[in-house]
Scaffold this motif. Structure first.
Motif, PDB file in Angstrom:
ATOM      1  N   GLY A  26       0.807  -1.203   0.000  1.00 28.93           N
ATOM      2  CA  GLY A  26       0.000   0.000   0.000  1.00 28.93           C
ATOM      3  C   GLY A  26       0.846   1.262   0.000  1.00 28.93           C
ATOM      4  N   VAL A  27       1.917   1.271   0.775  1.00 33.66           N
ATOM      5  CA  VAL A  27       2.823   2.423   0.786  1.00 33.66           C
ATOM      6  C   VAL A  27       3.496   2.580  -0.575  1.00 33.66           C
ATOM      7  CG1 VAL A  27       4.898   3.410   1.820  1.00 33.66           C
ATOM      8  CG2 VAL A  27       3.210   2.281   3.269  1.00 33.66           C
ATOM      9  N   ALA A  28       3.867   1.453  -1.195  1.00 35.78           N
ATOM     10  CA  ALA A  28       4.477   1.502  -2.519  1.00 35.78           C
ATOM     11  C   ALA A  28       3.498   2.084  -3.540  1.00 35.78           C
ATOM     12  CB  ALA A  28       4.921   0.101  -2.948  1.00 35.78           C
ATOM     13  N   GLN A  29       2.250   1.627  -3.505  1.00 32.11           N
ATOM     14  CA  GLN A  29       1.241   2.148  -4.417  1.00 32.11           C
ATOM     15  C   GLN A  29       0.987   3.630  -4.159  1.00 32.11           C
ATOM     16  OE1 GLN A  29      -0.141   1.044  -7.010  1.00 32.11           O
ATOM     17  NE2 GLN A  29      -2.076   2.120  -7.306  1.00 32.11           N
ATOM     18  N   LEU A  34       1.184   9.502  -5.418  1.00 27.71           N
ATOM     19  CA  LEU A  34       1.718  10.791  -4.966  1.00 27.71           C
ATOM     20  C   LEU A  34       2.536  11.485  -6.044  1.00 27.71           C
ATOM     21  CD1 LEU A  34       2.989  10.021  -1.335  1.00 27.71           C
ATOM     22  CD2 LEU A  34       1.185  11.620  -1.970  1.00 27.71           C
ATOM     23  N   ASP A  35       3.182  10.708  -6.897  1.00 30.97           N
ATOM     24  CA  ASP A  35       4.114  11.302  -7.842  1.00 30.97           C
ATOM     25  C   ASP A  35       3.453  12.100  -8.958  1.00 30.97           C
ATOM     26  OD1 ASP A  35       6.685  10.435  -6.742  1.00 30.97           O
ATOM     27  OD2 ASP A  35       7.349  10.577  -8.829  1.00 30.97           O
ATOM     28  N   VAL A  36       2.133  12.218  -8.928  1.00 31.37           N
ATOM     29  CA  VAL A  36       1.439  13.136  -9.827  1.00 31.37           C
ATOM     30  C   VAL A  36       1.150  14.439  -9.094  1.00 31.37           C
ATOM     31  CG1 VAL A  36      -0.580  13.510 -11.277  1.00 31.37           C
ATOM     32  CG2 VAL A  36       0.428  11.230 -11.111  1.00 31.37           C
ATOM     33  N   THR A  37       0.412  14.370  -7.978  1.00 28.71           N
ATOM     34  CA  THR A  37       0.017  15.594  -7.276  1.00 28.71           C
ATOM     35  C   THR A  37       1.164  16.256  -6.541  1.00 28.71           C
ATOM     36  OG1 THR A  37      -0.703  14.242  -5.393  1.00 28.71           O
ATOM     37  CG2 THR A  37      -2.365  14.834  -7.010  1.00 28.71           C
ATOM     38  N   ASN A 143     -12.322  -8.246   0.144  1.00 34.09           N
ATOM     39  CA  ASN A 143     -13.069  -7.002  -0.040  1.00 34.09           C
ATOM     40  C   ASN A 143     -12.492  -5.878   0.812  1.00 34.09           C
ATOM     41  OD1 ASN A 143     -14.824  -8.253  -1.829  1.00 34.09           O
ATOM     42  ND2 ASN A 143     -16.254  -8.862  -0.212  1.00 34.09           N
ATOM     43  N   LYS A 144     -12.121  -6.210   2.061  1.00 35.91           N
ATOM     44  CA  LYS A 144     -11.521  -5.197   2.927  1.00 35.91           C
ATOM     45  C   LYS A 144     -10.170  -4.736   2.380  1.00 35.91           C
ATOM     46  CE  LYS A 144     -13.696  -6.909   7.192  1.00 35.91           C
ATOM     47  NZ  LYS A 144     -13.466  -7.547   8.516  1.00 35.91           N
ATOM     48  N   ALA A 145      -9.367  -5.695   1.918  1.00 30.58           N
ATOM     49  CA  ALA A 145      -8.046  -5.354   1.381  1.00 30.58           C
ATOM     50  C   ALA A 145      -8.171  -4.483   0.138  1.00 30.58           C
ATOM     51  CB  ALA A 145      -7.273  -6.628   1.061  1.00 30.58           C
ATOM     52  N   LEU A 146      -9.111  -4.819  -0.747  1.00 29.36           N
ATOM     53  CA  LEU A 146      -9.312  -4.024  -1.956  1.00 29.36           C
ATOM     54  C   LEU A 146      -9.886  -2.654  -1.622  1.00 29.36           C
ATOM     55  CD1 LEU A 146     -10.661  -6.733  -4.434  1.00 29.36           C
ATOM     56  CD2 LEU A 146      -8.378  -5.719  -4.356  1.00 29.36           C
ATOM     57  N   GLY A 147     -10.675  -2.576  -0.541  1.00 31.83           N
ATOM     58  CA  GLY A 147     -11.173  -1.280  -0.098  1.00 31.83           C
ATOM     59  C   GLY A 147     -10.041  -0.370   0.356  1.00 31.83           C
ATOM     60  N   VAL A 148      -9.084  -0.949   1.086  1.00 31.67           N
ATOM     61  CA  VAL A 148      -7.896  -0.190   1.497  1.00 31.67           C
ATOM     62  C   VAL A 148      -7.127   0.268   0.272  1.00 31.67           C
ATOM     63  CG1 VAL A 148      -5.663  -0.370   2.655  1.00 31.67           C
ATOM     64  CG2 VAL A 148      -7.703  -1.337   3.734  1.00 31.67           C
ATOM     65  N   TRP A 149      -6.986  -0.643  -0.680  1.00 33.83           N
ATOM     66  CA  TRP A 149      -6.243  -0.334  -1.906  1.00 33.83           C
ATOM     67  C   TRP A 149      -6.899   0.826  -2.671  1.00 33.83           C
ATOM     68  CZ3 TRP A 149      -1.612  -2.319  -3.304  1.00 33.83           C
ATOM     69  CH2 TRP A 149      -1.182  -2.108  -4.624  1.00 33.83           C
ATOM     70  N   SER A 150      -8.216   0.775  -2.797  1.00 34.81           N
ATOM     71  CA  SER A 150      -8.941   1.812  -3.531  1.00 34.81           C
ATOM     72  C   SER A 150      -8.885   3.155  -2.815  1.00 34.81           C
ATOM     73  CB  SER A 150     -10.401   1.394  -3.723  1.00 34.81           C
ATOM     74  OG  SER A 150     -10.487   0.188  -4.440  1.00 34.81           O
ATOM     75  N   ALA A 151      -8.876   3.126  -1.485  1.00 35.48           N
ATOM     76  CA  ALA A 151      -8.858   4.368  -0.707  1.00 35.48           C
ATOM     77  C   ALA A 151      -7.545   5.125  -0.863  1.00 35.48           C
ATOM     78  CB  ALA A 151      -9.099   4.073   0.768  1.00 35.48           C
ATOM     79  N   LEU A 152      -6.507   4.447  -1.335  1.00 33.78           N
ATOM     80  CA  LEU A 152      -5.216   5.102  -1.495  1.00 33.78           C
ATOM     81  C   LEU A 152      -5.268   6.222  -2.526  1.00 33.78           C
ATOM     82  CD1 LEU A 152      -2.885   1.953  -1.455  1.00 33.78           C
ATOM     83  CD2 LEU A 152      -3.158   3.653   0.353  1.00 33.78           C
ATOM     84  N   GLY A 153      -6.208   6.117  -3.501  1.00 34.14           N
ATOM     85  CA  GLY A 153      -6.297   7.151  -4.529  1.00 34.14           C
ATOM     86  C   GLY A 153      -6.631   8.508  -3.944  1.00 34.14           C
ATOM     87  N   GLY A 154      -7.736   8.568  -3.173  1.00 39.18           N
ATOM     88  CA  GLY A 154      -8.117   9.835  -2.557  1.00 39.18           C
ATOM     89  C   GLY A 154      -7.118  10.291  -1.519  1.00 39.18           C
ATOM     90  N   GLY A 156      -3.984   9.662  -1.495  1.00 40.28           N
ATOM     91  CA  GLY A 156      -2.778  10.118  -2.195  1.00 40.28           C
ATOM     92  C   GLY A 156      -2.899  11.546  -2.670  1.00 40.28           C
ATOM     93  N   ALA A 157      -4.101  11.919  -3.143  1.00 37.14           N
ATOM     94  CA  ALA A 157      -4.311  13.297  -3.589  1.00 37.14           C
ATOM     95  C   ALA A 157      -4.163  14.272  -2.423  1.00 37.14           C
ATOM     96  CB  ALA A 157      -5.695  13.432  -4.227  1.00 37.14           C
ATOM     97  N   ALA A 158      -4.765  13.916  -1.285  1.00 40.29           N
ATOM     98  CA  ALA A 158      -4.699  14.794  -0.114  1.00 40.29           C
ATOM     99  C   ALA A 158      -3.276  14.907   0.408  1.00 40.29           C
ATOM    100  CB  ALA A 158      -5.628  14.267   0.975  1.00 40.29           C
ATOM    101  N   LEU A 159      -2.603  13.770   0.526  1.00 43.50           N
ATOM    102  CA  LEU A 159      -1.249  13.774   1.064  1.00 43.50           C
ATOM    103  C   LEU A 159      -0.266  14.416   0.097  1.00 43.50           C
ATOM    104  CD1 LEU A 159       0.584  12.896   3.375  1.00 43.50           C
ATOM    105  CD2 LEU A 159       0.809  10.661   2.279  1.00 43.50           C
ATOM    106  N   GLY A 160      -0.527  14.241  -1.202  1.00 46.79           N
ATOM    107  CA  GLY A 160       0.390  14.768  -2.211  1.00 46.79           C
ATOM    108  C   GLY A 160       0.515  16.276  -2.173  1.00 46.79           C
ATOM    109  N   VAL A 161      -0.619  16.969  -2.063  1.00 42.70           N
ATOM    110  CA  VAL A 161      -0.547  18.430  -2.063  1.00 42.70           C
ATOM    111  C   VAL A 161       0.173  18.950  -0.828  1.00 42.70           C
ATOM    112  CG1 VAL A 161      -2.564  18.741  -3.526  1.00 42.70           C
ATOM    113  CG2 VAL A 161      -2.867  18.551  -1.056  1.00 42.70           C
ATOM    114  N   LEU A 162      -0.064  18.314   0.309  1.00 43.79           N
ATOM    115  CA  LEU A 162       0.590  18.766   1.535  1.00 43.79           C
ATOM    116  C   LEU A 162       2.069  18.399   1.538  1.00 43.79           C
ATOM    117  CD1 LEU A 162       0.399  20.079   4.287  1.00 43.79           C
ATOM    118  CD2 LEU A 162      -0.319  17.871   5.242  1.00 43.79           C
ATOM    119  N   LEU A 163       2.389  17.155   1.153  1.00 43.71           N
ATOM    120  CA  LEU A 163       3.779  16.716   1.124  1.00 43.71           C
ATOM    121  C   LEU A 163       4.582  17.512   0.112  1.00 43.71           C
ATOM    122  CD1 LEU A 163       5.816  14.671   2.241  1.00 43.71           C
ATOM    123  CD2 LEU A 163       5.144  13.108   0.398  1.00 43.71           C
ATOM    124  N   GLY A 164       3.974  17.802  -1.041  1.00 46.14           N
ATOM    125  CA  GLY A 164       4.662  18.604  -2.051  1.00 46.14           C
ATOM    126  C   GLY A 164       5.011  19.985  -1.534  1.00 46.14           C
TER     127      GLY A 164
END
Length: 468
Positions: A26-29, A34-37, A143-154, A156-164
């Motif tokens: 998950g951290v790798a994904q 993150l490398d976009v935002t 289903n829980k694991a895939l839910g965690v995986w899918s949540a990384l998208g949103g 990532g956007a939030a963390l990306g702007v702040l980390l950037g």
């Protein structure tokens, strides 16, 4: 755990380290997302430091997403042939090495070359990592694991702007890329120990390398045409030639996919209405999202003179609105179907984009873009739900791959279009280009609303389970 113990475990027995493995994957994904935002916030500082042209700035975003999207299906096939563990580790190490090169870049060529290599690493890592997650979990746990995986998208956007903002205003823009190196190496070591060695699928056919090159080159030609139009005009011979070359390339890709012994993509699947609709929606949502970050980061930092950290903080409401829109839509789909929420989401995107097009006050920009982000967040959920709504279980993987590919292509095209439309503001001091950019985004969202209302299948009646 020893390799012998791994081999002796029943194939139905859950892997004891599966949740730890999910955490590292998950951290790798998250790094890939993150490398976009995270880069969007740093673009004005990269421009000043390296003296980049507008075209080079645009390729800093598009080169990564284009390579990522163009080679993603190939990466998934490679994981099937060679084993997911090998491909995950290879992609992770390549991504870390490419991040080092990009962070040390002292020229446009080195920067864009590093971003291309990052995209190749991401294309190997992402689908292989997802295949590991699917293989390690079953039933409700999956289903829980895939839910965690899918949540990384949103997330990532939030963390990306702040980390950037934090990295650019702190140690400097190179650390937007360099931070991936130690994280990537630590994850690689952990996964080398934790991941079970799974045998490759010996019976799978050969890789469709030619197909991957063909679709990536065609999209690159289209993106270059869109970028060049900002300097040379939209109705020039160069722009027309490049667009024609892209169209011919796409046509050849379709012909090749229908004749190849091991096609990269089942184009017949893409021709199905729900899958085509999902691909369209995800591309549009990502294009609008990237346009917002591209326009906003230059508006706040160039036109208003805000620092990178302040800009990142101003974008946090936008990221939160994206996640909120996705969450609420996920809950509404079961009751209302996809068509209504899609029309509502795209209408919100169009209205939100129109606010900064009318008034370029900072508060208006943040408020309008946040409203638009809630709408695009809804599109991310609707796109996947629509594309997968009427495919057989054995087709779900390739349908998801198609949607993911169009996600990256949408980012590439969105950056290229908005860069050309807003060229005057990206390279000068006028606000006119920003106004044009938000206007184009608002019009595109409005047109997409009409298209989505027509394309999205109506919700089937309860007694009628046949696909429309």
């Amino acid at each position: 755990m020893s390799q012998q113990a791994v081999r002796q475990r029943s194939p139905h027995e859950p892997h004891p380290s599966r949740w730890r493995i999910l955490g590292f994957l998950g951290v790798a994904q998250l790094m890939l997302i993150l490398d976009v935002t995270v880069v969007a916030i740093a673009l004005p500082h990269i421009e000043t430091s390296l003296g980049l042209s507008r075209e080079a700035l645009t390729w800093t975003v598009s080169a990564y997403t284009l390579t990522f999207g163009g080679l993603m299906l190939l990466g998934g096939r490679l994981a099937d042939l060679m084993g997911a563990k090998r491909v995950v580790l290879a992609g992770l190490l390549l991504f870390a090495a490419a991040s080092l090169v990009t962070g040390l870049a002292d020229s446009a060529g080195m920067l864009v070359g590093g971003r291309i290599a990052q995209g190749v690493g991401a294309a190997l890592l992402s689908p292989a990592a997802l295949s590991v997650v699917v293989a390690l979990f079953d039933g409700d746990e999956r289903n829980k694991a895939l839910g965690v995986w899918s949540a990384l998208g949103g997330g990532g956007a939030a963390l990306g702007v702040l980390l950037g903002g934090l990295l650019t205003s702190g140690p400097g823009w190179p650390w937007v890329f360099l931070v991936n190196v130690p994280i990537g190496l630590v994850i690689a070591v952990a996964l080398a120990v934790l991941l079970p060695a799974r045998s490759a699928s010996a019976g799978r056919p050969r890789l469709d390398v030619f197909g991957a090159i063909l679709v990536t080159a065609s999209t690159a030609s289209l993106i270059y045409a869109l970028i060049a139009a900002g300097e040379r005009g939209w109705l020039t011979a160069l722009t027309g030639t490049l667009v024609l070359a892209a169209a011919v390339g796409y046509a050849l890709f379709v012909v090749w996919q229908r004749r190849a012994a091991s096609p990269l993509m089942d184009v017949r699947l893409l021709m199905r209405r729900p899958v085509a609709t999902g691909a369209f929606l995800i591309a549009m949502a990502t294009a609008l999202m990237i346009a917002v970050f591209f326009l906003g980061t230059f508006y706040f930092q160039h036109a208003r003179g805000y620092g990178a950290l302040r800009t990142g903080l101003l974008f946090l409401p936008v990221a939160v609105a994206t996640m909120l829109g996705a969450h609420l839509t996920g809950r509404a789909l079961g009751r209302w179907g996809a068509r209504g929420p899609a029309v509502l989401g795209l209408t919100a995107a169009a209205i939100g984009m129109a606010v900064p097009a009318v008034s370029m006050h900072p508060a208006g920009v943040v408020a309008g873009v946040a409203v638009a982000a809630a709408g695009t967040g809804a599109m991310f959920v609707i796109a996947s739900a629509t594309a997968l709504s009427q495919v057989a279980p054995q087709e779900a993987g390739i349908a998801s791959g198609i949607v993911s590919t169009f996600h990256e292509f949408g980012a590439s095209i969105g950056a290229a279009v908005v860069s050309s439309v807003a060229a005057a503001s990206l390279t000068g001091t006028t606000l006119n280009g920003f106004t044009k950019g938000f206007t184009v985004a608002a019009v595109a969202a409005a047109v997409a609303t009409v298209v989505a209302a027509w394309m999205i299948p109506g919700r089937p009646r309860q007694h009628d389970q046949a696909p429309s």
